[in-house]
Design a protein around this motif. Structure first.
Motif, short mmCIF file in Angstrom:
data_model
loop_
_atom_site.label_atom_id
_atom_site.label_comp_id
_atom_site.label_asym_id
_atom_site.label_seq_id
_atom_site.Cartn_x
_atom_site.Cartn_y
_atom_site.Cartn_z
N UNK A 173 0.83 -1.21 0.00
CA UNK A 173 0.00 0.00 0.00
C UNK A 173 0.87 1.26 0.00
N UNK A 174 1.91 1.26 0.81
CA UNK A 174 2.81 2.42 0.86
C UNK A 174 3.47 2.63 -0.50
N UNK A 175 3.93 1.56 -1.12
CA UNK A 175 4.57 1.67 -2.43
C UNK A 175 3.60 2.19 -3.49
N UNK A 176 2.37 1.69 -3.46
CA UNK A 176 1.35 2.15 -4.41
C UNK A 176 1.06 3.64 -4.22
N UNK A 177 0.94 4.06 -2.99
CA UNK A 177 0.67 5.48 -2.71
C UNK A 177 1.80 6.36 -3.24
N UNK A 178 3.02 5.94 -2.95
CA UNK A 178 4.18 6.72 -3.41
C UNK A 178 4.27 6.76 -4.93
N UNK A 179 3.91 5.67 -5.57
CA UNK A 179 4.05 5.60 -7.03
C UNK A 179 2.86 6.24 -7.76
N UNK A 180 1.65 5.95 -7.32
CA UNK A 180 0.46 6.41 -8.05
C UNK A 180 0.08 7.86 -7.72
N UNK A 181 0.07 8.19 -6.44
CA UNK A 181 -0.41 9.51 -6.04
C UNK A 181 0.75 10.50 -5.87
N UNK A 182 1.74 10.11 -5.10
CA UNK A 182 2.88 11.02 -4.93
C UNK A 182 3.78 11.02 -6.17
#
Length: 357
Positions: A342-351
């Protein structure tokens, strides 16, 4: 003669026998105390706490709200000093894990979003604590095993600056935030992982990722900490906070900030409740138990409710209530095992792997 020898040996065994009660783990000690009748249980906790005289709290709340709870706790227990260190959830988890591995047992209690419950348990840095106050909590705010005693949760909402956004332009949905006019005008915390989890749960994995990626392409301004993001929106540096919360909106309005809040449609994303745990090896176990009980008691829960939080007790009302709206509550059972993903997805998709300030 033989009888005297055996008596002597037996006496020596009693003298040198280890004190089994002293060898109890903190978890076993508190489990034993929790089985006592209420009055005796409280007396045992207080007698132990009077000898310890301190509780160390690794807080993830902002300093102002933490201090309000500290003052209330020390008023109820004037012989106790509540020391605290404040930081975000991931930093707190990393800190207590590093300390534990180094053999340093420095904190007594902490609390952060239960997204991180699984890695916290696996690291072995928290214990079960089956406080009798669990029976007063709302469904979903406790687990069966005793690790999870939640204090509050937060609903995500949009916070807009009324000086920059006209009421007719207030966004009503995440789809509205994807309109070209909002590019570069949005702001977010750099750790809103639960918001992404709620989007994926509601829209499904494919559509949820698409919307998250589209939100990232709007180039939000990222900052560390929701309080700071809300202050920047109130000050006019950004038009809209995407991941505002009921607590933050309540606080800003109370201080007279030029903001309005909107519960998004067609669903309200709701964070995993904020767990509150006792350290696996607390330096002050009796004080730690007293403090967790305090945080789950009506007095502290009303303080947190007046700070705008959606608290865990069934007998304390919410201050910022959306009414009968659909809520998408993030599941700690599902996402706790997938925290790193989830952290990786947030960093990649949103941030979009942007550096935050």
């Amino acid at each position: 003669m033989k009888q005297r020898v055996w008596i002597s040996i037996f006496a020596s065994m009693l003298f040198f026998a280890p004190d089994l009660s002293a060898q109890k783990s903190p978890e076993d000690l508190l489990e034993e105390i929790n089985r006592l009748p209420a009055v005796e249980r409280q007396r045992r906790l207080e007698d132990g706490a009077k000898k310890e005289r301190e509780v160390v709290w690794y807080s993830t709340m902002n300093r102002e709200d933490s201090n309000e709870l500290i003052r209330a706790f020390e008023t109820d227990y004037p012989y106790m000093k509540l020391s605290f260190v404040t930081a975000g959830g991931p930093k707190t988890l990393n800190r207590i894990t590093a300390e534990y591995r180094a053999g340093a047992h420095l904190y007594d209690a902490t609390g952060y979003r239960a997204t991180f419950l699984t890695p916290t348990r696996k690291a072995g840095v928290i214990m079960r604590y089956r406080t009798p106050l669990r029976e007063f909590l709302r469904p979903g705010f406790v687990d069966q095993e005793g690790y999870f005693n939640a204090t509050f949760t937060r609903a995500f909402m949009f916070i807009v600056n009324k000086n920059l956004v006209a009421p007719k332009d207030y966004p009503k949905s995440f789809a509205n935030l994807l309109e070209p006019k909002w590019k570069g005008k949005l702001a977010m915390d750099n750790e809103s992982y639960d918001l992404l989890a709620a989007m994926l749960d509601h829209y499904g994995d494919t559509e949820g990722r698409r919307m998250a990626e589209a939100l990232g392409k709007q180039e939000p301004g990222f900052r560390r900490g929701t309080t700071l993001v809300g202050q920047l929106v109130a000050a006019g540096e950004f038009s809209i906070m995407v991941d505002g919360s009921n607590h933050l909106a309540h606080d800003l309005k109370k201080k007279g900030a030029p903001i309005e809040y909107i519960f998004p449609e067609p669903f309200i994303p709701v964070m995993i409740p904020q767990g509150f745990w006792v350290a696996a090896r607390p330096p002050h176990p009796h004080g730690a138990a007293l403090f967790v009980d305090f945080m789950l008691a009506k007095k502290a829960q009303e303080i947190m409710a007046n700070q705008g939080r959606w608290v865990s007790r069934k007998d304390v009302k919410y201050q910022v209530d959306p009414g009968p709206r659909k809520q998408q509550v993030v599941s700690h059972e599902k996402w706790g095992e997938r925290t790193a993903e989830l952290v990786q997805l947030y960093n990649r998709l949103i941030m979009r792997d942007a550096k935050s300030s």
